[in-house]
Design an enzyme around this catalytic site. Structure first.
Site, PDB file in Angstrom:
ATOM      1  N   ASP A  27      -1.002   8.114 -13.835  1.00 46.24           N
ATOM      2  CA  ASP A  27      -0.006   7.148 -13.386  1.00 46.24           C
ATOM      3  C   ASP A  27      -0.194   5.860 -14.190  1.00 46.24           C
ATOM      4  O   ASP A  27      -0.936   4.962 -13.794  1.00 46.24           O
ATOM      5  CB  ASP A  27      -0.185   6.888 -11.891  1.00 46.24           C
ATOM      6  CG  ASP A  27       0.834   5.918 -11.346  1.00 46.24           C
ATOM      7  OD1 ASP A  27       1.920   5.808 -11.943  1.00 46.24           O
ATOM      8  OD2 ASP A  27       0.550   5.263 -10.325  1.00 46.24           O
ATOM      9  N   GLU A  49      -4.314   5.588 -14.588  1.00 48.66           N
ATOM     10  CA  GLU A  49      -4.831   5.874 -13.257  1.00 48.66           C
ATOM     11  C   GLU A  49      -5.079   7.375 -13.163  1.00 48.66           C
ATOM     12  O   GLU A  49      -4.164   8.175 -13.355  1.00 48.66           O
ATOM     13  CB  GLU A  49      -3.854   5.420 -12.160  1.00 48.66           C
ATOM     14  CG  GLU A  49      -3.782   3.907 -12.034  1.00 48.66           C
ATOM     15  CD  GLU A  49      -3.063   3.444 -10.789  1.00 48.66           C
ATOM     16  OE1 GLU A  49      -3.200   2.259 -10.445  1.00 48.66           O
ATOM     17  OE2 GLU A  49      -2.373   4.265 -10.146  1.00 48.66           O
ATOM     18  N   ARG A  80      -7.992  -9.823  -3.224  1.00 52.44           N
ATOM     19  CA  ARG A  80      -7.874 -10.452  -1.913  1.00 52.44           C
ATOM     20  C   ARG A  80      -9.262 -10.889  -1.456  1.00 52.44           C
ATOM     21  O   ARG A  80     -10.005 -11.514  -2.205  1.00 52.44           O
ATOM     22  CB  ARG A  80      -7.214  -9.476  -0.923  1.00 52.44           C
ATOM     23  CG  ARG A  80      -5.742  -9.203  -1.217  1.00 52.44           C
ATOM     24  CD  ARG A  80      -5.091  -8.429  -0.073  1.00 52.44           C
ATOM     25  NE  ARG A  80      -5.692  -7.124   0.126  1.00 52.44           N
ATOM     26  CZ  ARG A  80      -5.328  -6.018  -0.550  1.00 52.44           C
ATOM     27  NH1 ARG A  80      -4.362  -6.071  -1.453  1.00 52.44           N
ATOM     28  NH2 ARG A  80      -5.915  -4.870  -0.319  1.00 52.44           N
ATOM     29  N   THR A 109      -4.958   6.675  -7.454  1.00 51.44           N
ATOM     30  CA  THR A 109      -6.162   6.654  -8.279  1.00 51.44           C
ATOM     31  C   THR A 109      -7.345   7.233  -7.521  1.00 51.44           C
ATOM     32  O   THR A 109      -7.602   6.871  -6.369  1.00 51.44           O
ATOM     33  CB  THR A 109      -6.486   5.215  -8.702  1.00 51.44           C
ATOM     34  OG1 THR A 109      -5.351   4.663  -9.354  1.00 51.44           O
ATOM     35  CG2 THR A 109      -7.678   5.175  -9.640  1.00 51.44           C
ATOM     36  N   HIS A 121     -11.058   3.184  -4.409  1.00 52.40           N
ATOM     37  CA  HIS A 121     -10.103   2.470  -5.256  1.00 52.40           C
ATOM     38  C   HIS A 121      -9.433   1.326  -4.485  1.00 52.40           C
ATOM     39  O   HIS A 121      -9.352   0.196  -4.974  1.00 52.40           O
ATOM     40  CB  HIS A 121      -9.041   3.436  -5.782  1.00 52.40           C
ATOM     41  CG  HIS A 121      -7.947   2.773  -6.549  1.00 52.40           C
ATOM     42  ND1 HIS A 121      -8.160   2.148  -7.755  1.00 52.40           N
ATOM     43  CD2 HIS A 121      -6.616   2.613  -6.272  1.00 52.40           C
ATOM     44  CE1 HIS A 121      -7.021   1.638  -8.206  1.00 52.40           C
ATOM     45  NE2 HIS A 121      -6.072   1.903  -7.320  1.00 52.40           N
ATOM     46  N   GLU A 180      -5.357  10.623 -11.465  1.00 53.48           N
ATOM     47  CA  GLU A 180      -4.833  11.187 -10.225  1.00 53.48           C
ATOM     48  C   GLU A 180      -4.672  12.699 -10.343  1.00 53.48           C
ATOM     49  O   GLU A 180      -4.642  13.259 -11.435  1.00 53.48           O
ATOM     50  CB  GLU A 180      -3.480  10.552  -9.873  1.00 53.48           C
ATOM     51  CG  GLU A 180      -3.507   9.024  -9.832  1.00 53.48           C
ATOM     52  CD  GLU A 180      -2.261   8.408  -9.217  1.00 53.48           C
ATOM     53  OE1 GLU A 180      -1.526   9.136  -8.516  1.00 53.48           O
ATOM     54  OE2 GLU A 180      -2.036   7.206  -9.439  1.00 53.48           O
ATOM     55  N   SER A 191       4.785   8.241 -16.359  1.00 56.57           N
ATOM     56  CA  SER A 191       3.676   8.944 -15.725  1.00 56.57           C
ATOM     57  C   SER A 191       3.533  10.274 -16.452  1.00 56.57           C
ATOM     58  O   SER A 191       4.540  10.922 -16.759  1.00 56.57           O
ATOM     59  CB  SER A 191       3.918   9.194 -14.238  1.00 56.57           C
ATOM     60  OG  SER A 191       4.062   7.983 -13.532  1.00 56.57           O
ATOM     61  N   GLN A 238       2.750  -5.635 -12.935  1.00 57.42           N
ATOM     62  CA  GLN A 238       2.617  -5.198 -11.544  1.00 57.42           C
ATOM     63  C   GLN A 238       2.175  -6.342 -10.635  1.00 57.42           C
ATOM     64  O   GLN A 238       2.714  -6.528  -9.536  1.00 57.42           O
ATOM     65  CB  GLN A 238       1.613  -4.049 -11.462  1.00 57.42           C
ATOM     66  CG  GLN A 238       1.386  -3.488 -10.070  1.00 57.42           C
ATOM     67  CD  GLN A 238       0.323  -2.403 -10.049  1.00 57.42           C
ATOM     68  OE1 GLN A 238      -0.261  -2.057 -11.073  1.00 57.42           O
ATOM     69  NE2 GLN A 238       0.059  -1.854  -8.877  1.00 57.42           N
ATOM     70  N   TYR A 280      -1.904   6.346  -2.119  1.00 56.40           N
ATOM     71  CA  TYR A 280      -2.948   5.339  -2.379  1.00 56.40           C
ATOM     72  C   TYR A 280      -4.146   5.747  -1.530  1.00 56.40           C
ATOM     73  O   TYR A 280      -4.559   5.043  -0.636  1.00 56.40           O
ATOM     74  CB  TYR A 280      -2.387   3.974  -1.966  1.00 56.40           C
ATOM     75  CG  TYR A 280      -3.150   2.752  -2.398  1.00 56.40           C
ATOM     76  CD1 TYR A 280      -3.539   2.543  -3.707  1.00 56.40           C
ATOM     77  CD2 TYR A 280      -3.453   1.752  -1.458  1.00 56.40           C
ATOM     78  CE1 TYR A 280      -4.200   1.389  -4.091  1.00 56.40           C
ATOM     79  CE2 TYR A 280      -4.105   0.601  -1.827  1.00 56.40           C
ATOM     80  CZ  TYR A 280      -4.484   0.417  -3.148  1.00 56.40           C
ATOM     81  OH  TYR A 280      -5.133  -0.739  -3.513  1.00 56.40           O
TER      82      TYR A 280
END
Length: 414
Positions: A232, A198, A141, A348, A132, A200, A256, A239, A127
């Site tokens: 991904d 995603e 949040r 990502t 991202h 990647e 994936s 999720q 991550y």
């Protein structure tokens, strides 16, 4: 350098690249090859005809359905094979160019079916993009404290599902699961309504360790064989409901997708660049020297069923806050053993601008800013019949090295 093989302009597979892959076609069983232009060099034929006579190779090492045993021979061997093929393909070298076996050695890429390049034992997903992580944190949040306290101190990651990693060209089925929107009293079950990609990159390890051993940032690149593009796939609604407190599960494990050609780390040398400066003092095991990032341009396209490609994202691998040597050092610092063929995805890769965000979650900002396609339709997330294509390449002073593409069509839920 120039080759006697005709390489189309803007081809990813130039004489400077020569990535490894595993392929088959109607007449050939699975085997290892090297890509150049629109051709595949059948390595098993070169070995059979003694073109690798100066290299210590086991019999039929290339007649396998994955590269693991070949990679296990070590970089001293895998480098020699690639360099020998490069030598054979050079314009001024008649060895293969004028040999009667040339027609058997050179296979048309469009007639080949590409397989997973390695047998994948384990898969880690990191991550590592600050942009991202900040975008997602701001959405779900507190925008003023988008990053969790640990994020700038270690490369956050989780252990993913290796069994559902598939090669480019393999369609996926829309997954089903539980979801619960904020306005719902109870969870519901059904096909995901928020299927996402995603963008990647992933590296593949080519050297094992034993339990209790760790790999330093200085040693890490000796353990990295090469890189692939990585999509991904994510079911955002599944999720969001499941991930507290243990993280991703069914919202990620259904699929994936990876590109089938492994670009070796040596081919990326001309494109090294600096990683972003750390914003917190790093613990010693995460410190590193030199340029450990790569300037790789990354693109994502959405192609509706019977429609045209729509470019929706332009990002770059160099944006990652945590680089590959830090990722591998962190993966192993507790003594976790690694194996040949393991895959480590970056997370990502989002950049600083809105068109460089590496997921639909960010590009359409949680569905509030739909993307308009050329046919007039809009996308908040990926729909049935859509094909998502990711491409990546590096270009510098006339040298181009690319990854081809990872392409995946979405089928309706069963």
């Amino acid at each position: 350098m120039s080759s006697w093989v005709q390489v189309p302009e803007k081809s990813d597979f130039t004489i400077y690249n020569l990535p490894y892959g595993v392929f088959k076609n109607k007449r050939l069983t699975p085997r290892a090859g090297i890509a150049i232009g629109d051709k595949i060099v059948d390595l098993s034929i070169l070995q059979e005809k003694k073109f690798f006579s100066g290299i210590d190779l086991p019999d039929e090492i290339f007649l396998k359905d994955n590269l693991n045993d070949f990679i296990a021979l070590g970089k001293s061997i895998t480098r020699k094979v690639r360099e020998r093929v490069q030598e054979l393909l050079m314009n001024d070298n008649p060895e293969l160019k004028d040999h009667r076996i040339r027609g058997k050695v050179m296979v048309n890429r469009k007639e080949a079916q590409m397989l997973l390049p390695v047998r994948i034992g384990d898969y880690t997903d990191f991550y590592s993009s600050k942009e991202h992580a900040s975008n997602v944190g701001a959405m779900f949040r507190d925008p003023e404290n988008a990053l969790l306290p640990n994020w700038k101190h270690l490369p956050v990651g989780y252990h993913g599902r290796a069994s559902s990693i598939i090669p480019s060209g393999t369609a996926i089925v829309r997954p089903k699961g539980q979801y619960k929107d904020p306005n719902m009293d109870r969870p519901a079950f059904g096909p995901t309504r928020r299927l996402d990609f995603e963008l990647e990159m992933a590296f593949i390890t080519g050297k094992p360790t034993k339990m209790g051993e760790s790999v330093s940032t200085e040693e890490a690149e000796d353990y990295i064989f090469g890189f692939v593009l990585f999509n991904d796939w994510s079911a955002r609604d599944i999720q969001a409901w499941e991930y507290v407190p243990l993280g991703p599960f069914l919202g990620k494990s259904f699929a994936s997708s990876i590109s089938p050609w492994v670009v070796v780390i040596e081919a990326l040398e001309p494109f090294r660049t600096a990683s972003p400066e750390p914003e917190e003092e790093l613990l010693p095991y995460l410190k590193y020297e030199g340029d450990c990032a790569f300037d790789l341009k990354l693109e994502v396209y959405i192609q509706p069923e019977n429609g045209v490609e729509n470019l929706v994202c332009q990002s770059n691998y160099k944006y990652l806050y945590w680089n590959t040597v830090q990722q591998l050092a962190h993966q192993t610092v507790n003594g976790c053993n690694i194996n040949i063929g393991d895959i480590y995805a970056s997370g990502t890769i989002s950049g600083p601008t809105e068109n460089s965000y590496g997921s639909m979650l960010e590009l359409a900002w949680k569905g509030t800013r739909p993307i308009r396609l050329e046919d007039g339709s809009e996308r908040k997330f990926i729909e049935d019949g859509d094909t998502v294509k990711m491409r990546g390449f590096a270009e510098n002073d006339g040298i181009r090295v690319g990854f081809g593409e990872v392409s995946t069509e979405v089928k309706p839920a069963k």
